[in-house]
Scaffold this active site. Structure first.
Site, mmCIF file in Angstrom:
data_model
loop_
_atom_site.group_PDB
_atom_site.id
_atom_site.type_symbol
_atom_site.label_atom_id
_atom_site.label_comp_id
_atom_site.label_asym_id
_atom_site.label_seq_id
_atom_site.Cartn_x
_atom_site.Cartn_y
_atom_site.Cartn_z
ATOM 1 N N HIS A 112 -40.411 -35.030 17.809
ATOM 2 C CA HIS A 112 -40.483 -36.430 17.205
ATOM 3 C C HIS A 112 -39.156 -36.804 16.936
ATOM 4 O O HIS A 112 -38.247 -36.140 16.644
ATOM 5 C CB HIS A 112 -41.318 -36.477 15.960
ATOM 6 N N CYS A 151 -38.497 -34.290 5.356
ATOM 7 C CA CYS A 151 -37.796 -33.976 6.386
ATOM 8 C C CYS A 151 -36.684 -34.878 7.015
ATOM 9 O O CYS A 151 -36.671 -36.112 6.642
ATOM 10 C CB CYS A 151 -38.813 -33.538 7.382
#
Length: 721
Positions: free
Chosen positions: A65, A224
């Site tokens: 992603h 993240c």
């Protein structure tokens, strides 16, 4: 919004054998629908994200992603590879691959959907049905949430679906998972709250409750680099582990959609902290003084139960992280305050100070670099270096004047960033990234109209306020995607520019000129009194808010290309006074060691270096242990040093450096005498006052114990919250 994934974005039989080929195959489906404008550019962004950290997860899942400017709308593609593809998961290859593509300016609603998918991936029923489903429409509906695992049409032999060898995919068949989902759906029971046990029931048997009998409480933070998938999967895993352990566990997800701060009362009541992150935790100081487990975000996904057990073990041992030192909330006395983002629970005054310190903290390095370069330019090229022609056309390698002019002109360029950076990061502290553009625009306008430091402050506050107001307006879904990259920068910059040019710019410029003229006009007794006052402020709270006010006042004066002598005298006085407390305490522990504890004598050795480096916090352990004697003594010495520095006419262009920038100080010998005088005054007062306490009956105690007891702030041992 619900069509983030369609049947055209599903491939149930991927032919790819590598993660790069799999990403390309799924990205080509996105490009065919016009959702990716530059296939190679998007894949480069995916590869860059993959290089930061592998995106393979336990359970046979891969989630490549990224956020990319080549993506037109948030899109999700799903592929299935029976043999599995290596995405770097510790338990083997992934047979379920989800490619998540988010625009660079993805709005909160889109990211919320993506985070919901990330949480779903921890549901074994969901992943089992995806392995078994045999048509793309059903797979897309499952991922969108239009269908549940219990309602999906699963082939009768789903339980025998192949798994990639060595993968961590669950061995339970899809039919069993569906049956489990049906049982849950039909039970009528509500899902367990994410905060853990909230009904006041006893902890699960076999778990350890807090000392007062209530369930053990944990707060956690997950984050993240992209803030889309791992952040929310780690949160879900930790919440599930908390429920299984019978503890109360609340997670703060610091994702791309921003984050909602945990209630300070929840943090205060927590028995432990888990930080699962691959980017710095925002406002980490909120969790200081508690048992803490600090790991990468994938640990939160793959082994949450171990993290819960570890934080409980630390709590049982009384192992905590260090708390913030008194007075250090805003940074160090060297003038490098730490960035903060004011919490919603803070008062307006606290938030205002936090926003201003955010801007100042980013501005100070420019002041330091520019000021030192300009000072070196004068030292090498002489006092007329500011009149030298551009070095682009007149630079001679063998002439010192040319090198001096070069350094001076580089420093001048650095100084041109001061006001825009100040305004931009004040706005950033208020409104996060959307505040940067109007803040920098407003700061540049302040520089253009000569509104100076005051103009930068006003521009930053206005820019942040305008963006915050825009963010509260309800926006149609059709334009949400362009809000962060087009609408907010456009409207906020226009509003800030109008106000700065037409409404408030001229009055602020006049006020700035008046302040500059006043500083330049300070002579004689007025200058000496100002120096004494600044010295008192620098030593009052040893790096706290009052210290920062004096320091910011000084740096504001030199934050221009050509500051006057008075502004540079103020900067010199402030730095000199800030060096006094730690140097004086170091000297006192040397000449009268018996008046101090062994810990204080050790701290005194470090205080020599801290004081010489202009880090006033070096005196904090002494002030915390004996504030009524140390702080007044430090203030007296600081006032003497500040007054003498102004009297001697010492000047300083750099905002930081201590004795290491003495060669760049005007009248350096007299400057050092001023510092020595203040150190002598403070040392003498501390020794006398502590000596009187020693001789008084109330101060009786064992020789060498100083104040009789070492306060927590003066000890190096961690203190339980």
């Amino acid at each position: 919004m619900s069509e983030m994934i369609t049947a055209d974005l599903v491939d149930l039989d991927l032919s790819a054998d590598t993660k790069e080929a799999a990403a390309r195959a799924l990205a080509e489906r996105m490009a065919a629908l016009g959702r990716v404008t530059d296939l190679d550019g998007f894949l480069a962004d995916v590869a860059a994200r993959e290089a930061q950290m592998p995106t393979g997860l336990d359970g046979g899942i891969g989630i490549p992603h990224c956020r990319s400017e080549h993506v037109t709308e948030p899109t999700l593609a799903f592929g299935r590879k029976a043999a599995g593809i290596d995405f770097g998961a510790p338990d083997g290859p992934a047979d379920l691959i989800f490619l998540i593509a988010a625009p660079a300016g993805a709005d909160d609603a889109h990211l919320t959907i993506l985070s919901a998918l990330a949480r779903q991936l921890t549901n074994t029923a969901f992943t089992a049905v995806l392995r078994a489903v045999d048509d793309t429409e059903t797979a897309a509906a499952l991922i969108r949430g239009d269908r549940t695992p219990a309602s999906a049409d699963v082939p009768a032999d789903a339980g025998n679906a192949e798994r990639p060898e060595g993968s961590g995919a669950t061995e339970a068949g899809a039919a069993d998972a569906v049956a489990s989902a049906e049982d849950t759906a039909g039970s009528g029971t509500a899902p367990v709250p994410s905060a853990g046990v909230e009904d006041g029931s006893d902890p699960v048997p076999g778990t350890t409750a807090a000392p007062d009998g209530r369930p053990f409480r944990v707060v956690a933070v997950t984050s993240c680099p992209t803030g889309i998938a791992h952040t929310y999967m780690a949160a879900e895993s930790l919440e599930n582990a908390g429920r299984e352990a019978g503890i109360e566990l609340v997670v703060e997800t610091q994702g791309s959609a921003g984050f909602t701060r945990l209630d300070p009362a929840v943090i205060a009541a927590a028995d432990g902290v888990i930080l699962a992150h691959d980017v710095p935790v925002r406002e980490k100081e909120r969790f200081a003084g508690k048992p803490t487990v600090d790991v990468g975000v994938k640990a939160g996904i793959n082994r949450p139960a171990e993290l819960v057990a570890e934080v409980r073990e630390k709590a049982a041992r009384g192992e905590v992280t260090a708390g913030s030192a008194p007075g250090s909330a805003a940074g160090s006395a060297s003038g490098t305050p730490v960035e903060r983002t004011g919490g919603t629970g803070d008062g307006y005054g606290t938030r205002l100070r936090t926003w201003l310190m955010s801007g100042v903290s980013y501005m100070v390095p420019f002041v330091a670099a520019g000021g030192l370069l300009i000072a070196l330019g004068f030292a090498i090229g002489g006092w007329q270096v500011n009149k030298a022609p551009s070095v682009m056309d007149h630079f001679v390698w063998t002439q010192a004047d040319s090198w001096g002019a070069l350094l001076f002109q580089i420093g001048g360029v650095a100084f041109n960033f001061l006001i825009p950076v100040l305004a931009g990061y004040i706005a950033y502290g208020m409104a996060d990234r959307p505040g940067l553009v109007p803040g920098f625009v407003g700061g540049s306008i302040a520089l253009t109209i000569n509104a100076g430091f005051l103009g930068g402050l006003a521009a930053g506050l206005i820019a942040g306020g305008v963006v915050m107001a825009i963010q509260k307006v309800r926006i149609p879904a059709a334009v949400r995607g362009i809000m962060p990259v087009v609408v907010i920068p456009l409207i906020s910059s226009a509003v800030v520019g109008f106000l700065m040019f037409v409404v408030i710019g001229k009055p602020i410029a006049s006020a700035q000129k008046g302040m500059t003229d006043w500083l330049n006009g300070l002579t004689g007794a007025n200058a000496v009194l100002l120096g004494a006052l600044l010295g008192l402020m620098m030593c009052f709270d040893l790096g706290g808010p009052v210290n920062k006010v004096a320091y910011t006042f000084a740096t504001a004066g030199i934050a221009v290309a050509n500051p006057g002598d008075s502004a540079m005298k103020i900067m010199a006085a402030v730095m000199a006074a800030g060096m006094v407390p730690p140097l004086a305490m170091a000297l006192a522990t040397t000449v009268r060691a018996r008046l101090f504890t062994p810990t204080e004598r050790e701290n005194g050795k470090a205080a020599w270096v801290l004081g010489a480096s202009f880090i006033t916090e070096g005196a904090i352990p002494f002030a915390a242990a004996d504030p009524l004697r140390v702080i007044p003594s430090a203030m007296a010495g600081g006032a003497v040093t500040g007054a003498l520095s102004m009297t001697f006419g010492a000047t300083l262009r750099a905002p930081h450096g201590g004795i290491f920038v003495v060669p760049l100080i005007g009248n350096p010998f007299l400057y050092l005498i001023a510092v020595a005088a203040g150190v002598g005054v403070t040392t003498a007062l501390v020794v006398v006052l502590k000596g009187l306490r020693k001789r008084s009956p109330s101060g009786a105690g064992a020789e060498g114990t100083g104040t009789g007891a070492v306060s927590p702030a003066a000890s190096k041992e961690p203190v339980a919250a």
